[in-house]
Write an enzyme that holds these catalytic residues in place. Structure first.
Site, PDB file in Angstrom:
ATOM      1  N   ASP A 161      -4.064  -6.819   5.831  1.00 33.87           N
ATOM      2  CA  ASP A 161      -4.866  -7.177   6.196  1.00 33.87           C
ATOM      3  C   ASP A 161      -4.728  -9.374   5.058  1.00 33.87           C
ATOM      4  OD1 ASP A 161      -6.050  -6.143   7.823  1.00 33.87           O
ATOM      5  OD2 ASP A 161      -7.631  -4.909   6.463  1.00 33.87           O
ATOM      6  N   LYS A 191       9.372 -16.249 -10.745  1.00 32.73           N
ATOM      7  CA  LYS A 191       8.506 -15.065 -11.355  1.00 32.73           C
ATOM      8  C   LYS A 191       7.422 -16.189 -12.439  1.00 32.73           C
ATOM      9  CE  LYS A 191       8.596 -11.350 -14.995  1.00 32.73           C
ATOM     10  NZ  LYS A 191       9.145 -10.436 -15.746  1.00 32.73           N
ATOM     11  N   ASN A 194       0.503  -0.756   0.338  1.00 28.62           N
ATOM     12  CA  ASN A 194       0.244   0.416   0.238  1.00 28.62           C
ATOM     13  C   ASN A 194       0.894   0.926   0.270  1.00 28.62           C
ATOM     14  OD1 ASN A 194       0.547   0.640   2.564  1.00 28.62           O
ATOM     15  ND2 ASN A 194      -0.533  -1.301   3.154  1.00 28.62           N
ATOM     16  N   ASP A 214      -3.963 -10.200  13.070  1.00 30.24           N
ATOM     17  CA  ASP A 214      -3.717  -9.030  13.939  1.00 30.24           C
ATOM     18  C   ASP A 214      -2.794  -8.974  14.539  1.00 30.24           C
ATOM     19  OD1 ASP A 214      -4.885  -6.671  14.636  1.00 30.24           O
ATOM     20  OD2 ASP A 214      -6.462  -6.839  13.561  1.00 30.24           O
TER      21      ASP A 214
HETATM   22  O1  PMT Z   1       3.005   6.499   6.729  1.00 24.00           O
HETATM   23  P1  PMT Z   1       2.315   7.462   6.403  1.00 24.00           P
HETATM   24  O2  PMT Z   1       2.510   7.490   4.670  1.00 24.00           O
HETATM   25  O3  PMT Z   1       2.879   8.628   6.818  1.00 24.00           O
HETATM   26  O4  PMT Z   1       0.895   7.796   6.392  1.00 24.00           O
HETATM   27  C1  PMT Z   1       0.620   7.196   7.674  1.00 24.00           C
HETATM   28  C2  PMT Z   1      -1.424   6.489   8.239  1.00 24.00           C
HETATM   29  C3  PMT Z   1      -2.028   6.340   6.938  1.00 24.00           C
HETATM   30  C4  PMT Z   1      -0.789   4.725   7.406  1.00 24.00           C
HETATM   31  C5  PMT Z   1      -0.908   5.875   9.716  1.00 24.00           C
HETATM   32  O5  PMT Z   1      -1.289   7.026   9.868  1.00 24.00           O
HETATM   33  C6  PMT Z   1      -2.082   4.923   9.407  1.00 24.00           C
HETATM   34  O6  PMT Z   1      -3.124   5.333   9.500  1.00 24.00           O
HETATM   35  N1  PMT Z   1      -1.726   3.870   9.758  1.00 24.00           N
HETATM   36  C7  PMT Z   1      -2.771   2.678   9.835  1.00 24.00           C
HETATM   37  C8  PMT Z   1      -3.090   2.203   8.792  1.00 24.00           C
HETATM   38  C9  PMT Z   1      -4.190   1.230   8.790  1.00 24.00           C
HETATM   39  O7  PMT Z   1      -5.424   1.623   8.232  1.00 24.00           O
HETATM   40  O8  PMT Z   1      -4.771   0.584   9.776  1.00 24.00           O
HETATM   41  P2  PMT Z   1      -6.375  -0.410   9.907  1.00 24.00           P
HETATM   42  O9  PMT Z   1      -7.894  -0.058   9.719  1.00 24.00           O
HETATM   43  O10 PMT Z   1      -6.133  -2.138   8.765  1.00 24.00           O
HETATM   44  O11 PMT Z   1      -5.868  -0.987  11.244  1.00 24.00           O
HETATM   45  C10 PMT Z   1      -5.979  -0.454  12.626  1.00 24.00           C
HETATM   46  C11 PMT Z   1      -5.115  -0.924  13.561  1.00 24.00           C
HETATM   47  O12 PMT Z   1      -4.886  -2.928  13.439  1.00 24.00           O
HETATM   48  C12 PMT Z   1      -3.466  -0.251  13.034  1.00 24.00           C
HETATM   49  O13 PMT Z   1      -3.115   0.031  14.544  1.00 24.00           O
HETATM   50  C13 PMT Z   1      -2.894  -1.483  11.942  1.00 24.00           C
HETATM   51  O14 PMT Z   1      -1.436  -0.871  12.647  1.00 24.00           O
HETATM   52  C14 PMT Z   1      -3.479  -2.724  13.211  1.00 24.00           C
HETATM   53  N2  PMT Z   1      -3.910  -3.881  12.036  1.00 24.00           N
HETATM   54  C15 PMT Z   1      -3.487  -3.950  11.368  1.00 24.00           C
HETATM   55  C16 PMT Z   1      -4.121  -5.673  10.631  1.00 24.00           C
HETATM   56  C17 PMT Z   1      -3.056  -5.931  11.293  1.00 24.00           C
HETATM   57  N3  PMT Z   1      -3.334  -7.745  10.057  1.00 24.00           N
HETATM   58  N4  PMT Z   1      -2.126  -6.130  11.820  1.00 24.00           N
HETATM   59  C18 PMT Z   1      -2.384  -5.238  12.913  1.00 24.00           C
HETATM   60  O15 PMT Z   1      -1.315  -4.659  13.677  1.00 24.00           O
END
Ligand code: PMT
Length: 402
Positions: A279, A289, A210, A307
């Protein structure tokens, strides 16, 4: 309520060619929320006009020891009272010699001698002046006197020579000053942070990732370091320099990030998941490849990644957990749902399309007490405010446990 911690400094500009960079420094300090009062030496006035600094700082520039516009005609004392630091940038070899010997024959040197606040200097001079034993002695004396010396750096010099003596860039000085002035709200706390994207391979050369640049996570790491924390940063693939003072583990996939978090999370007090973790990953990526065939479809089977945040939050004695949620709509509602589902005390919500990759961010903090909006600001500024909020909640949690 997020507490404001407005800081103000005297910026002393001395007569080196790097004085032109001090104009940008005014802007960069302001960007960190630091108010700037400029004081120039006579020699500096020959390099850059006071009008430039007056326009940028929005305040009259002082140079005269007996300035009648300053209360009690005591400019050499008054101008630094109530300030959080005096920053001299550029600091010439001559000015450093004056400071080392306690001379006070102009306004800026008198202000430095009569100060009650910390002094920070950013040397700038020709490489031979820097290497001269007299300058070495003077700089050593300043360091022993408790003066913070920033730089210099090595590189091309205005005189055409190459070597040590270049002033640090304005942005680097502003960042160091902001860090120096930051309250040590997390002194001694061990903070584990994830940042950047993950990369889930499809085959040996392709993958799913991403647009996370790591800027937000790295800014949070710097702010935690500035607050006195011991920081471990687990970073996905980004092209940012490691924050000075942090232990950094670089990973590729979400599974690697999970392993690194497992390794470090037992020894942390605060966990902050800024990473945009994929995810899903490709089930059984190809070890070669994948060749294009005549078929018009290629189907990838995706399986969910663990997660990581939820796993840390569900440990028997979890650290104080902070998650980030990037959403493209219904920000607060989706972020709060994530906060409850992952069982974390604090979720930081931002709009994906505005936050990802950009230098600024606008976030909402969601915790048990409600929502707190932080205005759009550079990510470093947002990170500092976030760390102040985390320190408050973490402190309250510790007091409750005692
Ligand atoms: O890196 P930049 O360009 O500065 O951008 C920053 C950002 C937009 C990436 C950052 O500010 C941000 O929002 N990060 C979280 C991105 C996100 O949407 O995460 P999520 O909604 O998929 O997950 C929520 C939380 O669970 C996050 O803290 C993530 O780290 C965590 N997570 C998610 C999925 C997973 N499998 N394991 C996790 O720990």
């Amino acid at each position: 309520m997020i507490e404001s911690s407005a800081k103000s400094v005297v910026l002393g500009v001395t007569g080196g060619i790097a004085a032109y960079k001090a104009a940008q420094l005014v802007r960069d300090l302001q960007r960190h929320g630091i108010d700037v009062q400029v004081v120039m030496t006579e020699a500096a006035r020959g390099m850059v006009t006071p009008a430039t600094f007056q326009a940028l700082s929005g305040k009259p520039v002082h140079s005269d020891m007996w300035d009648a516009s300053v209360p009690d005609n005591m400019a050499h004392i008054e101008l630094s009272r109530g300030k959080d630091a005096i920053v001299v940038a550029p600091a010439t070899a001559d000015f450093i010699a004056k400071l080392a010997n306690g001379l006070a024959d102009d306004l800026l040197s008198a202000l430095c001698l009569a100060r009650e606040c910390p002094l920070i200097v950013a040397p700038a001079m020709n490489r031979q002046m820097w290497e001269n034993p007299a300058t070495r002695r003077n700089v050593d004396r300043l360091i022993r006197d408790g003066v913070a010396v920033l730089g210099p750096a090595s590189g091309d010099q205005a005189c055409g020579e190459v070597g040590m003596g270049r002033m640090l860039e304005a942005g680097e000085i502003a960042e160091a000053v902001a860090g120096f002035l930051a309250p040590k709200l997390l002194a001694g706390a061990r903070v584990l942070i994830t940042a950047g994207p993950t990369f889930e391979p499809i085959d040996t050369v392709r993958g799913i990732t991403n647009l996370s640049s790591g800027k937000m996570g790295y800014a949070v790491a710097r702010a935690a370091l500035d607050a006195g924390a011991r920081v471990t940063l687990i970073s996905g693939p980004v092209s940012l320099p490691a924050p000075a003072g942090a232990e950094v583990a670089r990973v590729g996939t979400a599974s690697e990030m999970f392993e690194a978090v497992k390794k470090h999370s037992a020894r942390c007090d605060i966990y902050i998941g800024v990473a945009a973790v994929a995810d899903y990953r490709v089930d059984k990526p190809s070890r070669h490849k994948i060749k294009k065939t005549e078929r018009d479809q290629l189907n990838l089977r995706l399986v969910p990644n663990p997660d990581i945040l939820a796993w840390v939050a569900q440990r028997p004695r979890p650290p104080f957990c902070v998650g980030f949620a990037a959403e493209s709509r219904d920000l607060d509602a989706y972020a709060d749902e994530k906060r409850r589902r992952k069982k974390v005390p604090l979720m930081v919500a931002n709009l994906a399309q505005e936050a990802i990759g950009s230098d600024d961010n606008e976030v909402t903090l969601l915790d048990d007490r409600g929502t707190h909006k932080l205005p759009r600001a550079p990510k470093d500024v947002v990170a500092r405010q976030l760390i102040a909020h985390i320190a408050k909640l973490y402190g309250a949690k510790r007091r409750k446990a005692e």
